[in-house]
Design an enzyme around this catalytic site. Structure first.
Site, PDB file in Angstrom:
ATOM      1  N   SER A  17       0.828  -1.213   0.000  1.00  9.13           N
ATOM      2  CA  SER A  17       0.000   0.000   0.000  1.00  9.13           C
ATOM      3  C   SER A  17       0.863   1.264   0.000  1.00  9.13           C
ATOM      4  CB  SER A  17      -0.907   0.006   1.227  1.00  9.13           C
ATOM      5  OG  SER A  17      -1.682  -1.161   1.268  1.00  9.13           O
ATOM      6  N   GLU A  37       9.737  -5.146  -6.331  1.00  9.02           N
ATOM      7  CA  GLU A  37       8.827  -5.957  -5.505  1.00  9.02           C
ATOM      8  C   GLU A  37       9.116  -7.406  -5.884  1.00  9.02           C
ATOM      9  OE1 GLU A  37       6.227  -5.833  -3.016  1.00  9.02           O
ATOM     10  OE2 GLU A  37       6.497  -7.984  -3.359  1.00  9.02           O
ATOM     11  N   THR A  44       0.666  -6.838   1.713  1.00  7.30           N
ATOM     12  CA  THR A  44      -0.150  -7.596   2.660  1.00  7.30           C
ATOM     13  C   THR A  44      -1.632  -7.313   2.454  1.00  7.30           C
ATOM     14  OG1 THR A  44       1.620  -7.512   4.295  1.00  7.30           O
ATOM     15  CG2 THR A  44      -0.590  -7.983   5.125  1.00  7.30           C
ATOM     16  N   CYS A  45      -1.992  -6.042   2.361  1.00  4.58           N
ATOM     17  CA  CYS A  45      -3.400  -5.649   2.305  1.00  4.58           C
ATOM     18  C   CYS A  45      -4.144  -6.380   1.200  1.00  4.58           C
ATOM     19  CB  CYS A  45      -3.500  -4.133   2.114  1.00  4.58           C
ATOM     20  SG  CYS A  45      -5.174  -3.547   1.859  1.00  4.58           S
ATOM     21  N   CYS A  50      -6.170  -7.160   4.476  1.00  6.41           N
ATOM     22  CA  CYS A  50      -7.474  -6.484   4.481  1.00  6.41           C
ATOM     23  C   CYS A  50      -8.478  -7.034   3.467  1.00  6.41           C
ATOM     24  CB  CYS A  50      -7.287  -4.999   4.176  1.00  6.41           C
ATOM     25  SG  CYS A  50      -5.808  -4.265   4.866  1.00  6.41           S
ATOM     26  N   LYS A  53      -9.383 -10.849   3.720  1.00  7.85           N
ATOM     27  CA  LYS A  53     -10.042 -10.972   5.035  1.00  7.85           C
ATOM     28  C   LYS A  53     -11.477 -10.454   4.966  1.00  7.85           C
ATOM     29  CE  LYS A  53     -10.272  -7.603   7.424  1.00  7.85           C
ATOM     30  NZ  LYS A  53      -9.269  -7.043   8.285  1.00  7.85           N
ATOM     31  N   GLY A 183      -5.073 -12.446  20.874  1.00  8.56           N
ATOM     32  CA  GLY A 183      -6.345 -11.734  21.015  1.00  8.56           C
ATOM     33  C   GLY A 183      -6.289 -10.332  20.460  1.00  8.56           C
ATOM     34  N   TYR A 185      -6.132  -7.804  16.685  1.00  9.45           N
ATOM     35  CA  TYR A 185      -6.960  -7.629  15.491  1.00  9.45           C
ATOM     36  C   TYR A 185      -7.115  -8.953  14.731  1.00  9.45           C
ATOM     37  CZ  TYR A 185      -6.683  -2.427  14.931  1.00  9.45           C
ATOM     38  OH  TYR A 185      -6.792  -1.073  15.042  1.00  9.45           O
ATOM     39  N   GLU A 189     -10.441 -11.284  14.443  1.00 12.08           N
ATOM     40  CA  GLU A 189     -11.119 -11.301  13.141  1.00 12.08           C
ATOM     41  C   GLU A 189     -11.165 -12.716  12.581  1.00 12.08           C
ATOM     42  OE1 GLU A 189      -9.083  -8.424  10.674  1.00 12.08           O
ATOM     43  OE2 GLU A 189     -10.317  -6.774  11.434  1.00 12.08           O
ATOM     44  N   ARG A 212      -6.343  -5.762  23.631  1.00 13.02           N
ATOM     45  CA  ARG A 212      -5.625  -4.771  24.436  1.00 13.02           C
ATOM     46  C   ARG A 212      -5.417  -3.514  23.593  1.00 13.02           C
ATOM     47  NH1 ARG A 212      -0.265  -3.859  25.485  1.00 13.02           N
ATOM     48  NH2 ARG A 212       0.418  -5.648  24.270  1.00 13.02           N
ATOM     49  N   GLY A 270       0.966 -11.092  16.506  1.00 13.91           N
ATOM     50  CA  GLY A 270       1.650  -9.867  16.126  1.00 13.91           C
ATOM     51  C   GLY A 270       2.478 -10.048  14.873  1.00 13.91           C
ATOM     52  N   ASP A 311       4.239  -0.312   7.549  1.00 17.08           N
ATOM     53  CA  ASP A 311       4.420  -1.285   8.632  1.00 17.08           C
ATOM     54  C   ASP A 311       5.891  -1.474   9.028  1.00 17.08           C
ATOM     55  OD1 ASP A 311       1.725  -1.586   8.518  1.00 17.08           O
ATOM     56  OD2 ASP A 311       1.732  -3.715   8.014  1.00 17.08           O
ATOM     57  N   ALA A 353     -11.192  -0.128  12.546  1.00 17.37           N
ATOM     58  CA  ALA A 353     -12.259  -1.115  12.759  1.00 17.37           C
ATOM     59  C   ALA A 353     -11.646  -2.494  12.912  1.00 17.37           C
ATOM     60  CB  ALA A 353     -13.232  -1.109  11.584  1.00 17.37           C
ATOM     61  N   HIS A 448     -33.556   7.858  11.026  1.00 14.03           N
ATOM     62  CA  HIS A 448     -34.358   6.863  11.715  1.00 14.03           C
ATOM     63  C   HIS A 448     -34.967   5.874  10.745  1.00 14.03           C
ATOM     64  CE1 HIS A 448     -36.634   5.406  15.120  1.00 14.03           C
ATOM     65  NE2 HIS A 448     -37.748   5.463  14.401  1.00 14.03           N
ATOM     66  N   GLU A 453     -28.034   6.418  14.629  1.00 13.83           N
ATOM     67  CA  GLU A 453     -28.707   7.601  15.200  1.00 13.83           C
ATOM     68  C   GLU A 453     -28.499   7.676  16.707  1.00 13.83           C
ATOM     69  OE1 GLU A 453     -33.071   7.755  15.222  1.00 13.83           O
ATOM     70  OE2 GLU A 453     -33.116   5.589  14.965  1.00 13.83           O
TER      71      GLU A 453
HETATM   72  P1  NDP Z   1      -1.757  -7.446  17.561  1.00 15.27           P
HETATM   73  O1  NDP Z   1      -0.565  -6.788  18.120  1.00 15.27           O
HETATM   74  O2  NDP Z   1      -2.981  -6.661  17.308  1.00 15.27           O
HETATM   75  O3  NDP Z   1      -2.171  -8.662  18.511  1.00 15.27           O
HETATM   76  C1  NDP Z   1      -1.251  -9.660  18.865  1.00 15.27           C
HETATM   77  C2  NDP Z   1      -1.879 -10.553  19.889  1.00 15.27           C
HETATM   78  O4  NDP Z   1      -1.016 -11.639  20.167  1.00 15.27           O
HETATM   79  C3  NDP Z   1      -2.138  -9.843  21.217  1.00 15.27           C
HETATM   80  O5  NDP Z   1      -3.311 -10.356  21.768  1.00 15.27           O
HETATM   81  C4  NDP Z   1      -0.904 -10.248  22.025  1.00 15.27           C
HETATM   82  O6  NDP Z   1      -1.134 -10.255  23.413  1.00 15.27           O
HETATM   83  C5  NDP Z   1      -0.693 -11.654  21.551  1.00 15.27           C
HETATM   84  N1  NDP Z   1       0.691 -12.087  21.685  1.00 15.27           N
HETATM   85  C6  NDP Z   1       1.810 -11.422  21.335  1.00 15.27           C
HETATM   86  N2  NDP Z   1       2.905 -12.157  21.587  1.00 15.27           N
HETATM   87  C7  NDP Z   1       2.471 -13.328  22.121  1.00 15.27           C
HETATM   88  C8  NDP Z   1       3.128 -14.487  22.580  1.00 15.27           C
HETATM   89  N3  NDP Z   1       4.440 -14.587  22.573  1.00 15.27           N
HETATM   90  N4  NDP Z   1       2.360 -15.494  23.070  1.00 15.27           N
HETATM   91  C9  NDP Z   1       1.001 -15.379  23.104  1.00 15.27           C
HETATM   92  N5  NDP Z   1       0.338 -14.303  22.669  1.00 15.27           N
HETATM   93  C10 NDP Z   1       1.060 -13.281  22.167  1.00 15.27           C
HETATM   94  O7  NDP Z   1      -1.239  -8.159  16.245  1.00 15.27           O
HETATM   95  P2  NDP Z   1      -2.002  -8.842  15.055  1.00 15.27           P
HETATM   96  O8  NDP Z   1      -1.084  -9.876  14.558  1.00 15.27           O
HETATM   97  O9  NDP Z   1      -3.371  -9.254  15.446  1.00 15.27           O
HETATM   98  O10 NDP Z   1      -2.124  -7.675  14.004  1.00 15.27           O
HETATM   99  C11 NDP Z   1      -0.991  -6.882  13.659  1.00 15.27           C
HETATM  100  C12 NDP Z   1      -1.417  -5.498  13.286  1.00 15.27           C
HETATM  101  O11 NDP Z   1      -2.012  -5.514  12.007  1.00 15.27           O
HETATM  102  C13 NDP Z   1      -2.470  -4.906  14.185  1.00 15.27           C
HETATM  103  O12 NDP Z   1      -1.932  -4.335  15.339  1.00 15.27           O
HETATM  104  C14 NDP Z   1      -3.112  -3.875  13.312  1.00 15.27           C
HETATM  105  O13 NDP Z   1      -2.402  -2.683  13.377  1.00 15.27           O
HETATM  106  C15 NDP Z   1      -2.990  -4.497  11.933  1.00 15.27           C
HETATM  107  N6  NDP Z   1      -4.270  -5.079  11.506  1.00 15.27           N
HETATM  108  C16 NDP Z   1      -5.324  -4.246  11.280  1.00 15.27           C
HETATM  109  C17 NDP Z   1      -6.545  -4.744  10.903  1.00 15.27           C
HETATM  110  C18 NDP Z   1      -7.688  -3.824  10.697  1.00 15.27           C
HETATM  111  O14 NDP Z   1      -7.489  -2.640  10.509  1.00 15.27           O
HETATM  112  N7  NDP Z   1      -8.930  -4.324  10.741  1.00 15.27           N
HETATM  113  C19 NDP Z   1      -6.755  -6.171  10.712  1.00 15.27           C
HETATM  114  C20 NDP Z   1      -5.588  -6.962  10.988  1.00 15.27           C
HETATM  115  C21 NDP Z   1      -4.400  -6.411  11.360  1.00 15.27           C
HETATM  116  P3  NDP Z   1      -0.933  -8.950  24.346  1.00 15.27           P
HETATM  117  O15 NDP Z   1      -2.145  -8.099  24.139  1.00 15.27           O
HETATM  118  O16 NDP Z   1      -0.859  -9.533  25.711  1.00 15.27           O
HETATM  119  O17 NDP Z   1       0.332  -8.309  23.902  1.00 15.27           O
END
Ligand code: NDP
Length: 464
Positions: A17, A37, A44-45, A50, A53, A183, A185, A189, A212, A270, A311, A353, A448, A453
């Site tokens: 992107s 490239e 990725t997107c 995105c 997904k 837990g 994004y 999702e 978080r 992550g 990113d 979102a 409405h 609303e």
């Molecule tokens: P996130 O950082 O959002 O979430 C990572 C999750 O993995 C957290 O719950 C984290 O826990 C957990 N985690 C991290 N390390 C470990 C570990 N060693 N063991 C167990 N659990 C772990 O990353 P994502 O991969 O979900 O997404 C990456 C980024 O991509 C997002 O932050 C966002 O910016 C982007 N994205 C955006 C979307 C959108 O706009 N709709 C959709 C998808 C991605 P903890 O909270 O405890 O750190």
């Protein structure tokens, strides 16, 4: 070297992107642009983020719609069934079409597109190694690193038995049982989407509450809705190891000794910046501890002439942020478009979102952030059963929430969990960007009957 003696004014490494936007915008300023490239255009997107997904999310929403339709009188002679191969094939076709569009954007803008992996040789030279192993060198006045990120799987025993979000779109066989670790994004999702498509889904999160960084009330509400929808959300869960089960199955062993059997284990823990093989250390480009490239407010790295965005700099890993960063950089390097002011990057009030089912939309501060920043706040919130579900038979509820700075009356946070939250919050994000006050929200007439609303009819303060 004299600037004009370089092969290019801008050489972009990475066709995602941010890279595509920067290359295209720079080319429209009349400068010579090259791009390397190594994979498919769009990053990725387009390829594994995105777009696919959201397509799969649409697919998963049909499952809800079939169920809800009965309350509206629709009879279905047979239970609808998902043909995973059809969904995958149609998605792949659409992504290939988009790859072509991105290639076309580059060609039409006059960008010289090189297929291959870019490596920085020095502040003004990039070496591109093509798929055939042949390397060519190109000089540029400015180099832009826009290589994005890649999923990160922690070093747990059996990690090779897990997949990442990159693999989920093309799983050979649809998983009847899915375990998602993480837990954030992607974890939330993917859990929602694959549950919707028919997988029995367990989401494992190590902390107290998923998502978080989001508003605490939103996190709790979203977790409840995911559970109500049927996702087995388990918090406080650490994975000890993954083992091979019978056949192609997997066994996830938790730290508390319990086990979960699954067909697929997705690690969504992550992402990390894509920096391997870029030659950053040799070129002297400074990186943070997690590998991301350190840049200033103009996306300049520690090496003059080398820039980075998206990113790979890891500020906010969102496509529209990378696009905006790219436009700010091009204005900075080559001047704004005729008659336009130079754009700069503002990271405040970026809406986002999470495409869970139901989705989450948010812009501005969480309640906790607002309490820290302002001495006195007012929280207005409402949760309700959306009109649609009065007949659909579903128990899904919607949450809307406004956070107001009492002194200025400005709405400083706006959150929603409910159908179309992304679509709805996008519009309200304009209002927050303009500094809208609660009085202005109140003076706005509602549409409405909609869920949206509710944002302009919240009269009672829920808490201060
Ligand atoms: P996130 O950082 O959002 O979430 C990572 C999750 O993995 C957290 O719950 C984290 O826990 C957990 N985690 C991290 N390390 C470990 C570990 N060693 N063991 C167990 N659990 C772990 O990353 P994502 O991969 O979900 O997404 C990456 C980024 O991509 C997002 O932050 C966002 O910016 C982007 N994205 C955006 C979307 C959108 O706009 N709709 C959709 C998808 C991605 P903890 O909270 O405890 O750190």
């Amino acid at each position: 070297m004299n600037p004009s003696s370089h092969d290019f004014d801008l050489f972009v490494i990475g066709g995602g992107s941010g890279g595509v936007r920067a290359a295209r915008m720079a080319a429209t300023r009349g400068v010579r642009v090259g791009m390397a490239e190594s994979g498919r255009m769009g990053g990725t997107c387009v390829n594994v983020g995105c777009i696919p997904k959201k397509l799969y999310s649409y697919g998963a929403h049909y499952a809800e719609a079939f169920e809800e339709a009965r309350g509206y009188g629709w009879q279905m002679a047979h239970a609808p069934a998902l043909d995973w191969q059809v969904l995958k094939t149609n998605r792949a076709k659409e992504i290939t079409r988009l790859n072509g569009i991105y290639e076309g954007l580059m060609v039409n803008a006059g960008v010289q597109r090189l297929q291959g992996h870019g490596r920085i040789v020095d502040a003004h030279t990039v070496e591109v190694t093509g798929d055939d192993g042949q390397a060519t060198r190109h000089t540029a006045r400015h180099i832009l690193i826009a290589t994005g990120g890649t999923p990160f799987v922690p070093a747990i025993e059996g990690r090779e038995l897990a997949v990442t979000s990159d693999d989920m779109f093309d799983l050979p066989v649809f998983p009847q049982r899915l375990v998602v670790v993480g837990g954030g994004y992607i974890g939330c999702e993917m859990a929602s989407i694959f549950h919707g498509l028919g997988a029995q889904t367990t989401l494992l999160y190590r902390g107290e509450q998923i998502l978080r960084g989001f508003d605490d009330e939103v996190r709790a509400f979203a977790a409840d809705e995911l559970r109500k929808a049927g996702v087995d959300v388990r918090v406080g869960c650490d994975v000890a190891r993954i083992e091979a089960g019978t056949g192609d199955t997997r066994r996830v062993v938790l730290a508390n000794g319990s086990v979960i059997d699954a067909d697929v284990v997705l690690y969504a823990t992550g992402r990390r910046p894509n920096v391997d093989g870029l030659g950053l250390a040799d070129a002297g480009v400074q990186q943070a501890d997690n590998g991301s490239i350190v840049v200033d407010e103009h996306f300049a790295t520690s090496v003059p002439g080398i820039f980075a965005l998206g990113d790979v700099v890891g500020r906010m890993e969102l496509t529209p942020v990378a696009l905006a960063e790219a436009m700010a950089l091009v204005d900075h390097l080559f001047g704004p478009a005729p008659g336009k002011a130079a754009r700069t990057m503002d990271y405040d009030n970026i809406p986002t979102a999470v495409f869970t089912h139901p989705p989450i939309g948010t812009v501005g501060l969480t309640e906790a952030q607002a309490r820290e920043r302002f001495s006195d706040i007012q929280v207005f919130r409402s949760d309700f059963k959306p009109l649609k579900h009065t007949l659909s038979g579903r128990g899904e509820r919607t949450l809307v929430k406004l956070i107001v700075d009492t002194a200025s009356d400005r709405v400083v946070g706006l959150h929603m969990v409910g159908a179309d939250a992304g679509e709805i919050v996008q519009g309200f994000a304009v209002a927050l960007k303009c500094g809208a006050t609660k009085a202005q929200f109140d003076a706005t007439i509602g549409i409405h009957p909609t869920s949206a609303e509710e944002f302009v009819t919240l009269r009672e303060v829920s808490r201060k």
